[in-house]
Scaffold this motif. Structure first.
Motif, PDB file in Angstrom:
ATOM      1  N   UNK A   1      20.463  62.996  30.986  1.00 34.81           N
ATOM      2  CA  UNK A   1      20.161  62.349  32.267  1.00 34.81           C
ATOM      3  C   UNK A   1      21.353  62.494  33.196  1.00 34.81           C
ATOM      4  N   UNK A   2      21.112  62.229  34.478  1.00 35.20           N
ATOM      5  CA  UNK A   2      22.166  62.334  35.476  1.00 35.20           C
ATOM      6  C   UNK A   2      23.211  61.244  35.265  1.00 35.20           C
ATOM      7  N   UNK A   3      24.465  61.651  35.134  1.00 36.97           N
ATOM      8  CA  UNK A   3      25.599  60.739  35.029  1.00 36.97           C
ATOM      9  C   UNK A   3      26.718  61.294  35.899  1.00 36.97           C
ATOM     10  N   UNK A   4      27.282  60.439  36.744  1.00 40.41           N
ATOM     11  CA  UNK A   4      28.304  60.883  37.688  1.00 40.41           C
ATOM     12  C   UNK A   4      29.521  59.977  37.571  1.00 40.41           C
ATOM     13  N   UNK A   5      30.695  60.598  37.415  1.00 41.93           N
ATOM     14  CA  UNK A   5      31.915  59.820  37.293  1.00 41.93           C
ATOM     15  C   UNK A   5      33.085  60.505  37.958  1.00 41.93           C
ATOM     16  N   UNK A   6      34.156  59.733  38.139  1.00 38.64           N
ATOM     17  CA  UNK A   6      35.359  60.261  38.777  1.00 38.64           C
ATOM     18  C   UNK A   6      36.602  59.641  38.144  1.00 38.64           C
ATOM     19  N   UNK A   7      37.601  60.462  37.953  1.00 35.70           N
ATOM     20  CA  UNK A   7      38.941  59.983  37.665  1.00 35.70           C
ATOM     21  C   UNK A   7      39.702  60.028  38.979  1.00 35.70           C
ATOM     22  N   UNK A   8      40.304  58.903  39.351  1.00 34.75           N
ATOM     23  CA  UNK A   8      40.899  58.787  40.676  1.00 34.75           C
ATOM     24  C   UNK A   8      42.355  58.348  40.567  1.00 34.75           C
ATOM     25  N   UNK A   9      43.157  58.880  41.446  1.00 32.25           N
ATOM     26  CA  UNK A   9      44.529  58.398  41.583  1.00 32.25           C
ATOM     27  C   UNK A   9      44.734  57.909  43.005  1.00 32.25           C
ATOM     28  N   UNK A  10      45.693  56.995  43.149  1.00 32.67           N
ATOM     29  CA  UNK A  10      46.042  56.484  44.461  1.00 32.67           C
ATOM     30  C   UNK A  10      47.528  56.227  44.531  1.00 32.67           C
ATOM     31  N   UNK A  11      48.047  56.102  45.719  1.00 29.16           N
ATOM     32  CA  UNK A  11      49.480  55.890  45.892  1.00 29.16           C
ATOM     33  C   UNK A  11      49.725  54.685  46.792  1.00 29.16           C
ATOM     34  N   UNK A  12      50.878  54.052  46.580  1.00 23.86           N
ATOM     35  CA  UNK A  12      51.302  52.938  47.408  1.00 23.86           C
ATOM     36  C   UNK A  12      52.821  52.896  47.446  1.00 23.86           C
ATOM     37  N   UNK A  13      53.363  52.565  48.597  1.00 27.49           N
ATOM     38  CA  UNK A  13      54.820  52.498  48.734  1.00 27.49           C
ATOM     39  C   UNK A  13      55.379  51.262  48.053  1.00 27.49           C
ATOM     40  N   UNK A  14      54.633  50.150  48.156  1.00 30.82           N
ATOM     41  CA  UNK A  14      55.101  48.917  47.540  1.00 30.82           C
ATOM     42  C   UNK A  14      54.443  48.669  46.200  1.00 30.82           C
ATOM     43  N   UNK A  15      54.795  47.542  45.583  1.00 27.95           N
ATOM     44  CA  UNK A  15      54.215  47.187  44.290  1.00 27.95           C
ATOM     45  C   UNK A  15      52.695  47.062  44.407  1.00 27.95           C
ATOM     46  N   UNK A  16      51.939  47.666  43.516  1.00 26.89           N
ATOM     47  CA  UNK A  16      50.487  47.501  43.540  1.00 26.89           C
ATOM     48  C   UNK A  16      50.096  46.033  43.342  1.00 26.89           C
ATOM     49  N   UNK A  17      48.943  45.671  43.879  1.00 30.60           N
ATOM     50  CA  UNK A  17      48.398  44.326  43.678  1.00 30.60           C
ATOM     51  C   UNK A  17      47.700  44.310  42.320  1.00 30.60           C
ATOM     52  N   UNK A  18      48.022  43.359  41.486  1.00 26.69           N
ATOM     53  CA  UNK A  18      47.439  43.293  40.142  1.00 26.69           C
ATOM     54  C   UNK A  18      46.612  42.014  39.988  1.00 26.69           C
ATOM     55  N   UNK A  19      46.121  41.798  38.758  1.00 26.66           N
ATOM     56  CA  UNK A  19      45.416  40.550  38.466  1.00 26.66           C
ATOM     57  C   UNK A  19      46.378  39.375  38.466  1.00 26.66           C
ATOM     58  N   UNK A  20      47.602  39.617  38.068  1.00 28.12           N
ATOM     59  CA  UNK A  20      48.604  38.551  38.020  1.00 28.12           C
ATOM     60  C   UNK A  20      49.112  38.259  39.426  1.00 28.12           C
ATOM     61  N   UNK A  21      49.498  37.026  39.680  1.00 25.60           N
ATOM     62  CA  UNK A  21      50.086  36.688  40.968  1.00 25.60           C
ATOM     63  C   UNK A  21      49.343  35.641  41.752  1.00 25.60           C
ATOM     64  N   UNK A  22      48.120  35.272  41.356  1.00 26.39           N
ATOM     65  CA  UNK A  22      47.395  34.219  42.055  1.00 26.39           C
ATOM     66  C   UNK A  22      48.182  32.918  41.963  1.00 26.39           C
ATOM     67  N   UNK A  23      48.274  32.189  43.064  1.00 25.33           N
ATOM     68  CA  UNK A  23      49.090  30.978  43.120  1.00 25.33           C
ATOM     69  C   UNK A  23      48.228  29.774  43.464  1.00 25.33           C
ATOM     70  N   UNK A  24      48.646  28.618  42.921  1.00 23.18           N
ATOM     71  CA  UNK A  24      47.930  27.372  43.191  1.00 23.18           C
ATOM     72  C   UNK A  24      47.863  27.153  44.699  1.00 23.18           C
ATOM     73  N   UNK A  25      46.675  26.844  45.184  1.00 23.51           N
ATOM     74  CA  UNK A  25      46.459  26.651  46.610  1.00 23.51           C
ATOM     75  C   UNK A  25      45.853  27.854  47.301  1.00 23.51           C
ATOM     76  N   UNK A  26      45.876  29.022  46.643  1.00 19.81           N
ATOM     77  CA  UNK A  26      45.261  30.211  47.234  1.00 19.81           C
ATOM     78  C   UNK A  26      43.757  30.012  47.421  1.00 19.81           C
ATOM     79  N   UNK A  27      43.229  30.646  48.445  1.00 25.79           N
ATOM     80  CA  UNK A  27      41.779  30.701  48.641  1.00 25.79           C
ATOM     81  C   UNK A  27      41.244  31.977  48.001  1.00 25.79           C
ATOM     82  N   UNK A  28      40.037  31.924  47.492  1.00 21.92           N
ATOM     83  CA  UNK A  28      39.390  33.087  46.882  1.00 21.92           C
ATOM     84  C   UNK A  28      38.422  33.695  47.888  1.00 21.92           C
ATOM     85  N   UNK A  29      38.641  34.963  48.209  1.00 24.73           N
ATOM     86  CA  UNK A  29      37.820  35.667  49.191  1.00 24.73           C
ATOM     87  C   UNK A  29      37.045  36.776  48.488  1.00 24.73           C
ATOM     88  N   UNK A  30      35.737  36.846  48.746  1.00 23.32           N
ATOM     89  CA  UNK A  30      34.863  37.881  48.181  1.00 23.32           C
ATOM     90  C   UNK A  30      34.246  38.667  49.320  1.00 23.32           C
TER      91      UNK A  30
END
Length: 716
Positions: free
Chosen positions: A526-555
């Protein structure tokens, strides 16, 4: 079964709709079916006057082409055909590109758009029906609210014009509005088949206050009048064109054989002089048996068309279509009354309406209540557990086919920790590599099992889905490798499919950045489509860690894609809901990621559902994420489907792996494909972030907050 031929149906007319129904029950092995239509639904002409009058709702009027195509195993391309090249065997679709065919059929109906000064700006044709119905609903509501005078002009005193004039008059009177409706006829009298029929029509129109102007030649249409040569103007804030049937303009730009703009076909419905093309319905001219433009002929032509399409694809013998000389005409009279005419005899009244209503509903029921496909029997002797798995729901596509988080965590438990220039590995959205110049590179991979038959839409969604990991890390796309599995098909179909996939990838990368640098392509089940992707950033990437008490959650996107796609695969989802979902899923999130560049923590919500991805942030950050259940956006149709028991095959695993205290809402665990970004944002930055999202055409929803806690997800 290998695919070797492309069959393309241009238009979602009545004949094509019936062909799709029949094709789903008896497809031709080896044929790949594509349907091209401007929208996900097609209006049924027989119920339009009743819809205008208010007797039928919008959903009752519309043929759901998305469900029909799913039933038939066909892909649906939403776009308008604008050109046809018979030498190259390609059909150009506006805003989409070229579609190749081996055999094609055209069923695009007619238009009532008129070549009159001012009509394009101030009038609307009674056909195409979907355009007219939408414009009418808008005017009806404004006139009913008193925002605009209820002045209507209908240009054309044939059956269609008289019928729609009575329907509009009835609808406005039912809303307490006295309308001024005028039918304008260029000839000496309204053109109904029999004298008695004409008398009845005039009586019924007069009873509803509809006036008739005969010997009236329209000179121009303005915003508030219709100008008539030698007569006083007709006041009109809503002008409808119903004076005849006109072929679509683009047909005249082709080399197709035409008669008065309509495609000339033979007794087999094949286009004259072309063994690969067919035409049916109002857009066709049957040279062997000329007939009026009426839906009854398209309906009766459908079985012959289906047979002859199969014959053209397989080398079989074609059948002839012999339309009847006369047919039953059932004409709505505004209220729940109708006039019936055949063989010169005329009847009217409520019983005639009931007869018409029963015929119309029976036709729609055929296209709504689609037969269930037979399930292959289980062999007599199988290994333990096989019957239980086969008794469960069919495996979902997209991220609904993902292996559960608990199983994956166990498989990765013994992976050697990263070191050196690799700063982070499994566990976040992407691995992080540090470059020699102090910049950072992220890398991730994703692939999707097909959930729709269209390689173009699947490619776009798969690429947006894969790039979501890069955007969630705050990086910009850099390089992509594709991984494609095609169903077994002929070399010609391979080339066509890969051309569409490559065109889609390069087009999207042109919007968001990044380069396709290679990949791997095979054939499989069957049809299956995928990609391996790379990206670059000058500063530290945003990770799962780092959420702080008082932050709002935006979706940034609704949830519920998994349940809608599961319902779609089972033929239970509404076509407009599926279409809207796919439109959102196919939109890139590069601008949303830029608006969220200052987030403390971020992820893209995909296979493990909102609760699962929120839990990843909570655990990595050592805080609790509190979700406000009532503020979480949900895709249209998802809530009702979930309440009806529809669910993705991954739901149970997601629920077990990411419990959410305070709620058992299954949509919190619904696996998302190309889902939204979930970010923990400083409360003082939220207003600016939401405004940035709005300005870029995106959406942002505050769905919760970050509180102290041991790393759990709670729902309030």
């Amino acid at each position: 079964m290998p695919l070797t031929r492309d069959l393309v149906l241009v238009g979602g007319g009545h004949a094509h709709a019936l062909v799709l129904r029949a094709w789903g029950m008896d497809p031709l092995p080896g044929a790949r079916l594509t349907v091209i239509n401007p929208g996900p639904t097609a209006p049924y002409t027989g119920m339009l006057p009743g819809h205008v009058a208010g007797h039928y709702g919008r959903d009752e009027l519309e043929i759901d082409l998305v469900r029909l195509c799913q039933h038939a195993g066909a892909r649906l391309i939403l776009g308008k055909a604008v050109a046809l090249d018979r030498v190259a065997r390609r059909i150009d679709v506006e805003g989409w590109g070229a579609v190749a065919y081996d055999v094609a059929s055209v069923d695009i109906g007619i238009t009532a758009e008129m070549d009159l000064p001012g009509f394009a700006a101030h009038g609307v044709g009674a056909k195409p029906l979907d355009v007219f119905a939408a414009r009418w609903r808008d005017f009806r509501d404004r006139a009913g609210a008193g925002d605009v005078p209820a002045e209507i002009a209908v240009i054309g005193g044939g059956v269609a014009g008289c019928e729609v004039s009575m329907a509009m008059a009835f609808a406005l009177r039912a809303r307490g509005v006295t309308p001024a409706v005028t039918v304008i006829e260029a000839g000496p009298q309204i053109t109904v088949v029999t004298n008695r029929g004409r008398e009845i029509m005039l009586e019924e129109m007069a009873a509803l206050g509809v006036k008739v102007r005969c010997d009236a030649v329209v000179e121009a249409v303005t915003a508030d009048t219709v100008r008539i040569a030698g007569q006083s103007d007709v006041a009109a804030r809503f002008t409808v064109g119903a004076a005849g049937a006109f072929a679509h303009d683009w047909l005249a730009q082709t080399d197709l054989p035409l008669v008065d703009g309509f495609i000339e076909v033979g007794s087999d419905l094949g286009v004259k002089g072309d063994e690969r093309l067919f035409a049916v319905g109002d857009c066709a001219h049957m040279a062997h048996a000329p007939r009026p433009k009426a839906g009854v002929f398209a309906v009766r032509a459908a079985p012959v068309l289906k047979h002859n399409l199969r014959a053209a694809l397989s080398g079989g013998v074609r059948r002839e279509f012999r339309p009847q000389r006369d047919y039953l005409k059932l004409i709505s009279l505004g209220g729940k009354s109708a006039m019936a005419e055949k063989f010169g005899r005329v009847f009217r009244g409520g019983l005639m309406w009931q007869w018409k209503d029963r015929i119309d509903r029976a036709f729609m029921d055929r296209l709504e209540n689609l037969p269930a496909m037979a399930v292959a029997p289980v062999p007599g002797e199988v290994a333990g557990g096989v019957r239980d798995m086969l008794a469960a729901k069919p495996l979902c596509g997209g991220c609904g086919a993902k292996v559960g988080g608990g199983v994956l965590a166990g498989a990765l438990a013994d992976v050697v920790p990263v070191e050196g220039d690799i700063l982070a590995g499994a566990g976040d959205d992407a691995a992080i590599l540090k470059g020699p110049d102090g910049t950072f590179q992220v890398i991730s991979t994703d692939h999707l099992r097909s959930f729709i038959a269209d390689p173009v839409m699947m490619t776009r969604i798969a690429l947006v889905h894969a790039l979501g990991d890069v955007w969630a890390m705050g990086a910009a796309p850099q390089a992509l490798l594709s991984s494609i599995v095609l169903p077994q098909m002929s070399p010609e179909l391979q080339a066509r499919t890969l051309e569409e996939i490559t065109r889609t990838v390069t087009g999207l990368l042109g919007e968001v950045g990044g380069q396709l640098v290679g990949g791997h392509t095979t054939m499989g089940a069957e049809l299956t489509i995928g990609f391996t992707v790379t990206g670059t950033t000058l500063g530290q990437p945003i990770t799962h860690a780092g959420a702080q008490v008082g932050d709002a959650l935006v979706l940034t996107r609704p949830i519920g894609s998994g349940v809608i796609l599961a319902a779609h695969m089972q033929g239970q989802a509404r076509g407009p809901d599926v279409t809207r979902l796919l439109e959102i899923m196919a939109q890139p999130q590069d601008r949303a990621a830029q608006a969220l560049a200052g987030a403390h923590a971020m992820t893209d919500v995909t296979g493990f559902g909102l609760a699962g991805h929120a839990l990843a942030i909570a655990r990595a950050s050592g805080v609790d994420l509190v979700l406000n259940g009532g503020d979480i956006p949900v895709y249209e149709g998802a809530r009702a489907l979930s309440a009806a028991g529809v669910a993705s095959t991954l739901l149970a695993a997601n629920r077990a792996d990411a419990p959410a205290a305070g709620s058992d809402d299954p949509l919190l665990h619904d696996p998302q494909t190309a889902g939204g970004l979930l970010a923990a944002v400083r409360s003082e930055d939220v207003a600016g972030v939401l405004e940035a999202l709005r300005v870029t055409g995106g959406e942002g929803h505050i769905i919760g907050r970050v509180e102290e806690g041991p790393g759990q997800v709670r729902v309030s």
